[in-house]
Write an enzyme that holds these catalytic residues in place. Structure first.
Site, mmCIF file in Angstrom:
data_model
loop_
_atom_site.group_PDB
_atom_site.id
_atom_site.type_symbol
_atom_site.label_atom_id
_atom_site.label_comp_id
_atom_site.label_asym_id
_atom_site.label_seq_id
_atom_site.Cartn_x
_atom_site.Cartn_y
_atom_site.Cartn_z
ATOM 1 C CE LYS A 109 -4.425 -1.727 1.563
ATOM 2 N NZ LYS A 109 -5.544 -1.627 2.517
ATOM 3 N NE ARG A 151 -8.014 -8.193 0.640
ATOM 4 C CZ ARG A 151 -7.719 -7.363 -0.364
ATOM 5 N NH1 ARG A 151 -6.801 -6.421 -0.195
ATOM 6 N NH2 ARG A 151 -8.356 -7.478 -1.526
#
Length: 279
Positions: free
Chosen positions: A215, A252
């Protein structure tokens, strides 16, 4: 359908499978069903405990798609995957009608990026099927907060509302998972604060899912905005190991093998330490 899962604090790795043209990291790479199925096989071979398949990007500034378009992307991958995949399948969607079709087809759980608060029908769909559901914190716009505590209070208040919605619709409390929503409606600084205070979520008494893989918080914090996925791997692992120490137990990720090994090693140490303290 693959085996069922036990959310008991042992780290579980959720492999990401995006069947989208525009996801922030791997958009377009697995858009064709045959590509997606090969990637799912790879994630399972690397040790994924869950496969999380999404057909609509939720990256910052994403363009939403209709439910029909989302299902048209999802169905050709989901149905064959359900018949061949040995691990549970999670479907990443914020639309109740897509969730209903996926669960009717045999999906194991729903990962709702809006924590049941976007689509009024989502809680009813999950309740009808009584499946695990990830309740993710999100915001339409980045807020400003006078203190760290104010930010954490906002996070907990949102997730508390999601939990109350779930319980009010009859979803069993044993099926609820919370996710602080790293990268969703938050500044880089807010993401870092939340990552450092995951223990604030323990009072919700739900397993905590952490999604930090590749991210922008990594690239922006380290000043490597154009870094490759490979360059983002080590920082992803670092954040996940810190997340394990902070109370997260579901992770995740795009890179299953490396993250799983790191988490298993860290858990072996922390679990052993806890046992030593008890002896």
């Amino acid at each position: 359908m693959g085996r069922s899962l036990v959310f008991d604090g042992t780290p579980l790795v959720m492999g990401i499978l995006n069947v989208t043209p525009d996801s922030f990291s791997d958009g377009g790479r697995f858009l064709r069903p045959e590509q997606a199925l090969r990637q799912a096989d790879r994630l399972v071979a690397e040790g994924a405990d869950i496969i999380d398949i999404g057909a609509e990007s939720t990256r910052p500034g994403y363009d939403g798609v209709s439910a029909d378009e989302e299902w048209a992307r999802l169905e050709p991958v989901l149905r064959p995957l359900l018949s061949r995949c040995p691990v549970p399948i999670s479907v990443d969607t914020q639309k109740a009608c897509v969730a209903e079709k996926a669960l009717a087809a045999g999906a194991y759980m729903i990962n709702d990026v809006w924590g049941l608060q976007k689509d009024p029908a989502m809680a009813e769909v999950v309740a009808c099927h009584q499946v695990p559901v990830v309740l993710t914190h999100n915001r339409e716009e980045m807020g400003t907060f006078a203190s760290v505590q104010a930010l954490l209070d906002d996070l907990v208040a949102f997730l508390t509302k999601s939990i109350e919605l779930a319980l009010g619709h009859g979803i069993s409390e044993t099926l609820l998972i919370v996710d602080p929503g790293i990268g969703l409606g938050k500044t880089v600084e807010q993401n870092l604060v939340i990552l450092g205070h995951l223990a604030a979520l323990k009072g919700l008494r739900c397993p905590i899912l952490l999604g930090v893989s590749r991210k922008s918080v990594i690239r922006e914090t380290l000043g490597i905005p154009e870094a490759s996925d490979e360059a983002a791997l080590a920082p992803t692992i670092a954040l996940n190991v810190l997340g394990l120490a902070g109370g997260a137990s579901i992770f995740r990720v795009h890179d299953v093998a490396e993250n799983k090994q790191a988490l298993q090693m860290a858990y072996a140490v922390t679990a052993g330490f806890q046992q030593t303290k008890m002896d």
